[in-house]
Design a protein around this motif. Sequence first.
Motif, PDB file in Angstrom:
ATOM      1  N   ILE A  29       0.859  -1.278   0.128  1.00  0.00           N
ATOM      2  CA  ILE A  29      -0.005   0.115   0.216  1.00  0.00           C
ATOM      3  C   ILE A  29       1.087   1.393   0.179  1.00  0.00           C
ATOM      4  O   ILE A  29       0.756   1.862  -1.020  1.00  0.00           O
ATOM      5  CB  ILE A  29      -0.955  -0.082   1.789  1.00  0.00           C
ATOM      6  N   ILE A  30       1.899   1.208   1.046  1.00  0.00           N
ATOM      7  CA  ILE A  30       2.622   2.474   0.541  1.00  0.00           C
ATOM      8  C   ILE A  30       3.481   2.979  -0.393  1.00  0.00           C
ATOM      9  O   ILE A  30       4.227   3.798  -0.828  1.00  0.00           O
ATOM     10  CB  ILE A  30       3.757   2.506   2.154  1.00  0.00           C
ATOM     11  N   GLY A  31       4.209   1.169  -0.715  1.00  0.00           N
ATOM     12  CA  GLY A  31       5.144   1.620  -1.746  1.00  0.00           C
ATOM     13  C   GLY A  31       4.145   2.273  -2.480  1.00  0.00           C
ATOM     14  O   GLY A  31       4.263   2.477  -4.200  1.00  0.00           O
ATOM     15  N   MET A  32       2.823   1.919  -3.440  1.00  0.00           N
ATOM     16  CA  MET A  32       2.347   1.729  -4.734  1.00  0.00           C
ATOM     17  C   MET A  32       2.168   3.502  -4.452  1.00  0.00           C
ATOM     18  O   MET A  32       1.989   4.110  -5.583  1.00  0.00           O
ATOM     19  CB  MET A  32       0.923   1.036  -4.485  1.00  0.00           C
ATOM     20  N   PHE A  33       2.222   4.309  -3.120  1.00  0.00           N
ATOM     21  CA  PHE A  33       1.672   5.447  -2.509  1.00  0.00           C
ATOM     22  C   PHE A  33       2.618   5.868  -3.294  1.00  0.00           C
ATOM     23  O   PHE A  33       3.008   7.223  -3.738  1.00  0.00           O
ATOM     24  CB  PHE A  33       0.983   5.746  -1.565  1.00  0.00           C
ATOM     25  N   LEU A  34       3.830   5.729  -2.658  1.00  0.00           N
ATOM     26  CA  LEU A  34       5.372   6.424  -3.461  1.00  0.00           C
ATOM     27  C   LEU A  34       5.309   6.472  -4.913  1.00  0.00           C
ATOM     28  O   LEU A  34       6.179   7.500  -5.113  1.00  0.00           O
ATOM     29  CB  LEU A  34       6.445   5.780  -2.831  1.00  0.00           C
ATOM     30  N   ILE A  35       5.382   5.239  -5.178  1.00  0.00           N
ATOM     31  CA  ILE A  35       5.202   5.345  -6.418  1.00  0.00           C
ATOM     32  C   ILE A  35       4.712   6.715  -7.443  1.00  0.00           C
ATOM     33  O   ILE A  35       5.338   7.265  -8.134  1.00  0.00           O
ATOM     34  CB  ILE A  35       5.082   4.139  -8.001  1.00  0.00           C
ATOM     35  N   ASN A  36       3.348   6.819  -7.102  1.00  0.00           N
ATOM     36  CA  ASN A  36       2.800   8.043  -7.635  1.00  0.00           C
ATOM     37  C   ASN A  36       3.325   9.021  -6.895  1.00  0.00           C
ATOM     38  O   ASN A  36       3.251   9.484  -7.994  1.00  0.00           O
ATOM     39  CB  ASN A  36       1.057   7.532  -6.895  1.00  0.00           C
ATOM     40  N   TRP A  37       3.254   9.130  -5.821  1.00  0.00           N
ATOM     41  CA  TRP A  37       4.493   9.912  -5.602  1.00  0.00           C
ATOM     42  C   TRP A  37       5.485  10.541  -6.975  1.00  0.00           C
ATOM     43  O   TRP A  37       5.841  11.746  -7.082  1.00  0.00           O
ATOM     44  CB  TRP A  37       4.720  10.670  -4.227  1.00  0.00           C
ATOM     45  N   GLY A  38       5.992   9.418  -6.961  1.00  0.00           N
ATOM     46  CA  GLY A  38       7.197   9.971  -7.826  1.00  0.00           C
ATOM     47  C   GLY A  38       7.173  10.133  -8.858  1.00  0.00           C
ATOM     48  O   GLY A  38       7.994  10.610  -9.852  1.00  0.00           O
ATOM     49  N   SER A  91      12.586  -4.171   2.487  1.00  0.00           N
ATOM     50  CA  SER A  91      12.625  -3.735   3.716  1.00  0.00           C
ATOM     51  C   SER A  91      11.054  -3.582   4.763  1.00  0.00           C
ATOM     52  O   SER A  91      11.198  -4.190   5.808  1.00  0.00           O
ATOM     53  CB  SER A  91      12.994  -2.600   3.876  1.00  0.00           C
ATOM     54  N   MET A  92      10.135  -4.229   4.080  1.00  0.00           N
ATOM     55  CA  MET A  92       8.892  -4.317   4.645  1.00  0.00           C
ATOM     56  C   MET A  92       8.011  -5.253   4.117  1.00  0.00           C
ATOM     57  O   MET A  92       7.549  -6.158   5.220  1.00  0.00           O
ATOM     58  CB  MET A  92       7.870  -3.353   4.273  1.00  0.00           C
ATOM     59  N   GLY A  93       8.583  -5.677   3.413  1.00  0.00           N
ATOM     60  CA  GLY A  93       7.579  -7.001   3.255  1.00  0.00           C
ATOM     61  C   GLY A  93       8.474  -8.471   2.527  1.00  0.00           C
ATOM     62  O   GLY A  93       7.631  -8.558   1.121  1.00  0.00           O
ATOM     63  N   VAL A  94       9.709  -8.587   2.710  1.00  0.00           N
ATOM     64  CA  VAL A  94      10.316  -9.942   1.827  1.00  0.00           C
ATOM     65  C   VAL A  94      10.983  -9.241   0.701  1.00  0.00           C
ATOM     66  O   VAL A  94       9.612  -8.019  -0.055  1.00  0.00           O
ATOM     67  CB  VAL A  94       9.750 -11.079   1.824  1.00  0.00           C
ATOM     68  N   THR A  95      11.821 -10.334  -0.209  1.00  0.00           N
ATOM     69  CA  THR A  95      11.861  -9.896  -1.110  1.00  0.00           C
ATOM     70  C   THR A  95      11.302  -9.978  -2.530  1.00  0.00           C
ATOM     71  O   THR A  95      11.278  -8.891  -3.198  1.00  0.00           O
ATOM     72  CB  THR A  95      12.711 -11.398  -1.850  1.00  0.00           C
ATOM     73  N   ALA A  96       9.796 -10.653  -2.421  1.00  0.00           N
ATOM     74  CA  ALA A  96       8.326 -10.036  -3.469  1.00  0.00           C
ATOM     75  C   ALA A  96       8.415  -9.331  -3.612  1.00  0.00           C
ATOM     76  O   ALA A  96       7.114  -8.786  -4.328  1.00  0.00           O
ATOM     77  CB  ALA A  96       7.781 -11.465  -2.600  1.00  0.00           C
ATOM     78  N   THR A  97       7.657  -8.806  -2.253  1.00  0.00           N
ATOM     79  CA  THR A  97       7.221  -7.563  -2.397  1.00  0.00           C
ATOM     80  C   THR A  97       8.084  -6.187  -2.297  1.00  0.00           C
ATOM     81  O   THR A  97       7.975  -5.650  -4.075  1.00  0.00           O
ATOM     82  CB  THR A  97       6.915  -5.888  -0.875  1.00  0.00           C
ATOM     83  N   GLY A  98       9.338  -5.866  -2.991  1.00  0.00           N
ATOM     84  CA  GLY A  98      10.483  -5.456  -3.432  1.00  0.00           C
ATOM     85  C   GLY A  98      10.278  -5.681  -5.427  1.00  0.00           C
ATOM     86  O   GLY A  98      10.026  -4.697  -5.684  1.00  0.00           O
ATOM     87  N   LEU A  99      10.425  -7.370  -5.245  1.00  0.00           N
ATOM     88  CA  LEU A  99      10.636  -7.142  -6.646  1.00  0.00           C
ATOM     89  C   LEU A  99       8.593  -7.168  -7.587  1.00  0.00           C
ATOM     90  O   LEU A  99       9.528  -6.228  -8.525  1.00  0.00           O
ATOM     91  CB  LEU A  99      10.133  -8.978  -6.632  1.00  0.00           C
ATOM     92  N   LEU A 100       8.090  -6.466  -6.960  1.00  0.00           N
ATOM     93  CA  LEU A 100       6.465  -6.149  -7.358  1.00  0.00           C
ATOM     94  C   LEU A 100       6.693  -4.791  -7.287  1.00  0.00           C
ATOM     95  O   LEU A 100       5.948  -3.936  -8.310  1.00  0.00           O
ATOM     96  CB  LEU A 100       5.371  -6.905  -6.566  1.00  0.00           C
ATOM     97  N   LEU A 101       7.593  -4.169  -6.442  1.00  0.00           N
ATOM     98  CA  LEU A 101       7.301  -2.886  -6.443  1.00  0.00           C
ATOM     99  C   LEU A 101       8.192  -2.067  -7.613  1.00  0.00           C
ATOM    100  O   LEU A 101       8.212  -1.554  -8.740  1.00  0.00           O
ATOM    101  CB  LEU A 101       7.333  -1.982  -4.912  1.00  0.00           C
TER     102      LEU A 101
END
Length: 459
Positions: free
Chosen positions: A182-191, A377-387
């Motif tokens: 959730i926060i990662g998608m918000f940060l991407i939109n912010w970026g 760092s929030m939700g393991v490697t898979a979350t990093g790959l997703l973002l």
Amino acid sequence: MTANVVGFSLLLLGLLLVLGKWIRVSTPILQDLFLPSSLIAGFFALLLGPEVLGRFFTIIPDKSLQVWRVLPGLMINVVFAALFIGKRLPNIKTVWKLAGPQVVMGYCISFGQYVVGLLLVIFLLTPVFDIDPTAGALIEVAFVGGHGTAAGMASTFQEIGFPEGADLALGLATVGVLGGVIIGMFLINWGIRRKKLVNEIKIQTRDEIEKKGINELDTREPAGYLSTRLESIEPLSLHFGYIAIAILLGYGILQGLVRLEEVLWGARTGVYLIRYVPLFPLAMVGGMIVQGILDKIDPYNTVDRQMINRIQGLALDVLIVSALATLSLTVIGENLIPFLLLSLVGILWTVFCFVFLAPKMLPDYWFERGIGDFGQSMGVTATGLLLMRVADPENKTPALESFGYKQILFEPFVGGGLFTAASVPLIYQFGAVPILIFTGIIAFGSLIFGLFITGKKNK
């Protein structure tokens, strides 16, 4: 816990995994959150368990719950033993050249999570709420380690007299996964709005079948390749054997270290550390040994990485469902304020590192690189790959390659590696303050190194 009970309990897990998948297929909000079916199945099992609907009538047999409580500690060994089997390990110089900045960034975030967790424990949670000081390790264990590491550490928490730690870690891991997405998608939109990304992109909308987590029939890739002829040995059996050897090697190493500790200082001083370390980080070492041997003696390349991934994925799914199904909501409820404080502090530190430190510590493409580190760092490697896939869908930056190489110098130590496994016994034996000083030195050293060495060519 007879063989029939174990078998029936595994069949129930299979049923829950299928139900989890079809719940996800029919629930758009779960698709938008990118939640894996195993997580959904675990929550569904928790709902059916003795602390929710099971209070009124028995749905899941108690004997099956007993089997499920044991499974996470077993399956985590399979997950970590398979990490490096089937991967060609490049030399350290190559890894550092491509991924050095992200390795430093990863260490800064991870050891910083120990620092903020231990500070919270020392000044608030232990004196006010009487929480065990080892809770200071929960943020890193749960956020970077994820559900697998949190569940795999259950026996360690049990042995040191803080069994509640395992349930709190699993709850924090769930917060991390949800927060990461959730926060990662918000940060991407912010970026995108602030033009922080190198390439102009739009958040791609997935078609209906992709959102459901289904691959189109004409685009499906093979789950693995047959590296051996079937009349010789079933390839799946061979790959299971390689993983089994890795775990056995890890077990042998662990037992040797335990006995060595007893001889060198344990019997004399009464201070023990290795005996509280779980098997899974040594199983990972065993996997690296297996791969090193195969590189020397296997000219036929009998290891297929895709096949290893399937075994690893199955073990991880079983682990997540069984761990969440046996999660104690009572423990989280009794420690709700400490749980919320740990969650909040962990999230704030990780977001701070991405927004303020990543631009200065990563030499180029800081957003695309950093969003992967944030997700991990929030939700393991898979979350990093997703973002990263969302931020850089066409791989126009070196973020994905660097992120992959980063794991070679990162995962053996933190995020479920050797230090993660040892952190709880270290705090238990030496206290929170010495470990705070130790992790603080590493976090601060990583920060300085990142700011003035790896980040000095920042563009």
